[in-house]
Design a protein around this motif. Structure first.
Motif, short mmCIF file in Angstrom:
data_model
loop_
_atom_site.label_atom_id
_atom_site.label_comp_id
_atom_site.label_asym_id
_atom_site.label_seq_id
_atom_site.Cartn_x
_atom_site.Cartn_y
_atom_site.Cartn_z
N ARG A 151 0.86 -1.26 -0.06
CA ARG A 151 -0.03 0.06 0.06
C ARG A 151 0.84 1.32 0.06
O ARG A 151 0.42 2.37 -0.73
CB ARG A 151 -1.00 -0.20 1.20
CG ARG A 151 -1.91 -1.13 1.07
CD ARG A 151 -3.00 -0.98 2.25
NE ARG A 151 -3.93 -2.15 2.09
CZ ARG A 151 -5.19 -1.96 1.38
NH1 ARG A 151 -5.14 -0.76 0.54
NH2 ARG A 151 -6.33 -2.97 1.37
N GLU A 166 1.84 1.77 -3.51
CA GLU A 166 0.80 2.17 -4.44
C GLU A 166 0.51 3.44 -4.33
O GLU A 166 0.45 4.31 -5.28
CB GLU A 166 -0.39 1.29 -3.98
CG GLU A 166 -1.72 1.57 -4.74
CD GLU A 166 -3.18 1.30 -3.93
OE1 GLU A 166 -4.01 1.23 -4.65
OE2 GLU A 166 -2.87 0.46 -2.98
N SER A 207 0.91 -1.24 -12.48
CA SER A 207 0.57 -2.21 -11.21
C SER A 207 1.92 -2.35 -10.54
O SER A 207 2.89 -2.01 -10.79
CB SER A 207 0.22 -3.54 -12.11
OG SER A 207 1.22 -3.92 -12.86
N ARG A 240 -1.45 -4.81 -6.46
CA ARG A 240 -2.21 -3.46 -6.57
C ARG A 240 -2.23 -2.82 -7.96
O ARG A 240 -1.17 -2.96 -8.56
CB ARG A 240 -1.79 -2.50 -5.59
CG ARG A 240 -1.82 -2.78 -4.00
CD ARG A 240 -3.34 -2.82 -3.81
NE ARG A 240 -3.78 -3.10 -2.26
CZ ARG A 240 -3.67 -4.38 -1.99
NH1 ARG A 240 -3.77 -5.52 -2.73
NH2 ARG A 240 -4.07 -4.67 -0.52
N VAL A 260 -2.65 0.47 -10.22
CA VAL A 260 -2.86 2.00 -10.24
C VAL A 260 -3.34 2.57 -11.43
O VAL A 260 -2.57 2.47 -12.38
CB VAL A 260 -1.41 2.68 -9.71
CG1 VAL A 260 -1.60 4.16 -9.58
CG2 VAL A 260 -0.99 2.06 -8.42
#
Length: 488
Positions: A59, A62, A98, A115, A117
């Motif tokens: 996170r 990200e 990503s 994740r 983006v």
């Protein structure tokens, strides 16, 4: 007796191969980064705990991607947070949109998190907050709950500065660039007002879902047509008018406002530092945006040249000056560089404490480039590249002292150096040179050569910034150590 070690003959030692490639150790992954030598917690035993700690690292990465950080900074931040959380073996794979991270549990089972983006923004205040969070995690005892809470607080914070103030920042950047290029008072005012109109137009088109290529093209056309309208209007009214050179300066300032300086620096940095996939993707974005600007400027010039004749813009290279013959325009150029850099930092939402240091860094960059090109008679591309190296060195050391990554200060500082005037000159030579009749003042071949020169200047800025960052890395260790010592 113990087991005898193999004895290698001199010839065998000479011909012996290298050891088998292994995953990159954390110490090597964080070498030359602000997070070197992190404080590591104990390795989690349960898979659920490992997943929670790895999720925190993902996170963080990200959010950095969303805020415009480079791939190297994102990877080092993810590895540093994972190491602080006790996850010592981690693999990171980053693309433009990503972030894929994998690590094994204590039992050997793989844990993989992904994740995506899909959008990014220039939010250097949030980028600075994440940098400070990562620095705190690698410097103090690790607390997962506290780290998750702090990260959520950063995500929930509203963006710094109201939108109208950011719009004024674009105006300040355009005005600073126009001053740096030697534009008169009318050209500077036109550049500021034109950039404000371009920002409003760009936001309107983006809200309607128009891709960035067409938004850049519309901005380039608007910059050209508005500057031309001001040029024609001031000729017919009493008072100071905007010269032909002022028309070119006003359009060039609008081009600099439209150029994606952050993406350009990040693309070159990724390509140089071993991330070719993300570097190629970001460079394609830069090329498409620049192509949109060029198409828009070309369309605007086609319209204006049909209305009036070709101009003698007088866009010659500055002549060498003696030390005792420094003209007042040089002082104005310094002021334009400082104002442009500070305004660029405002548009990228840097924290208020970063604005004045960024302005000083921009002034220094302009002083070096102007001094080398005008006083020492060094080529423009070389002079700009040398200034970019200096910005990279000083910017990293100064930013770390202020608790921010180097990107926060370096990118705004080099924004006024972007080759907006060369891009406009290249397009003008191409369009005017291809005109039929006596008004042709240049050739398309000369215009293409000028555009190639503009690309060379942009590349010199990007590579110089990256080189400066690499050169300054060994000297930031005392800064990092003192900051961590205060926190302990």
């Amino acid at each position: 007796m113990g087991e005898d070690k193999p004895r290698w003959k001199p010839r065998e030692r000479l011909l012996r191969g290298e050891p088998v490639t292994q995953p990159l150790p954390i110490s090597d992954a964080l070498r030359l980064t602000p997070y070197r030598d992190p404080r590591m917690s104990t390795e989690p035993e349960a898979e659920a705990e490992t997943r929670k700690r790895l999720d925190l690292a993902v996170r963080v990465g990200e959010l950095l991607l969303r805020c415009g950080a480079g791939t190297r900074d994102v990877e080092s931040s993810v590895v540093a947070v994972a190491a602080a959380a006790g996850v010592r073996r981690v693999e990171v794979d980053i693309t433009n949109q990503s972030l894929l991270v994998q690590c094994p549990t204590s039992a050997g089972a793989p844990v993989t998190l992904l994740r995506v983006v899909r959008s990014s923004s220039r939010d250097f205040a949030r980028l600075t907050a994440v940098h400070q969070l990562v620095d705190r995690l690698v410097s103090t005892p690790f607390d997962l709950d506290s780290a998750v809470h702090d990260l959520k607080q950063i995500q929930r914070e509203p963006r710094l500065y109201p939108r109208w103030l950011v719009m004024l920042g674009y105006g300040g950047l355009a005005g600073g660039v126009a001053t740096l290029l030697g534009g008169g008072s009318v050209a500077i005012v036109v550049a500021v007002l034109s950039s404000l109109a371009i920002d409003v137009l760009g936001r309107y088109l983006k809200a309607r879902g128009l891709p960035a290529f067409y938004v850049a093209g519309a901005g380039g056309a608007a910059a050209t047509v508005l500057a031309w309208a001001a040029y024609v209007l001031t000729r017919s009214l009493p008072g100071p008018d905007m010269s032909e050179t002022g028309f070119a300066v006003a359009v060039s300032a609008g081009i600099v406002v439209l150029l994606p300086s952050r993406t350009l620096v990040a693309a070159v940095e990724d390509a140089i530092t071993g991330y070719p996939v993300t570097g190629a993707g970001r460079m394609l974005t830069v090329v498409l945006t620049a192509a949109g600007i060029i198409v828009g400027v070309a369309a605007g010039l086609q319209i204006t040249l049909r209305v009036d004749s070709a101009l003698d813009l007088g866009l010659s290279t500055p002549q060498r000056l003696n030390l005792s013959d420094v003209q007042p325009q040089i002082v104005l150029a310094f002021a334009g560089g400082a104002v442009g850099a500070m305004s660029a930092a405002l548009t990228m939402r840097s924290r208020p404490r970063m604005l004045l240091p960024t302005a000083g860094l921009g002034l220094g960059a302009v002083a070096v480039s102007q001094g080398l090109s005008r006083l020492v008679d060094v080529g423009t591309t070389t002079a700009v590249g040398a200034a970019a190296v200096g910005v990279g060195v000083i910017g990293r050391l100064l930013a770390l002292r202020l608790g921010a990554p180097a990107l926060v200060m370096v990118v705004p500082a080099v924004s006024p150096l972007l080759p907006g005037l060369r891009i406009f000159r290249g397009m003008y030579e191409t369009i005017a040179g291809s005109a039929v009749g006596a008004h042709a003042v240049a050739s398309p071949a000369a215009g293409v050569a000028t555009l190639v020169g503009a690309a060379a200047v942009a590349l010199a800025i990007s590579t110089g910034v990256v080189l400066g960052d690499v050169l300054s890395a060994p000297f930031d260790r005392p800064i990092v150590q003192r900051r961590r010592a205060r926190r302990r």
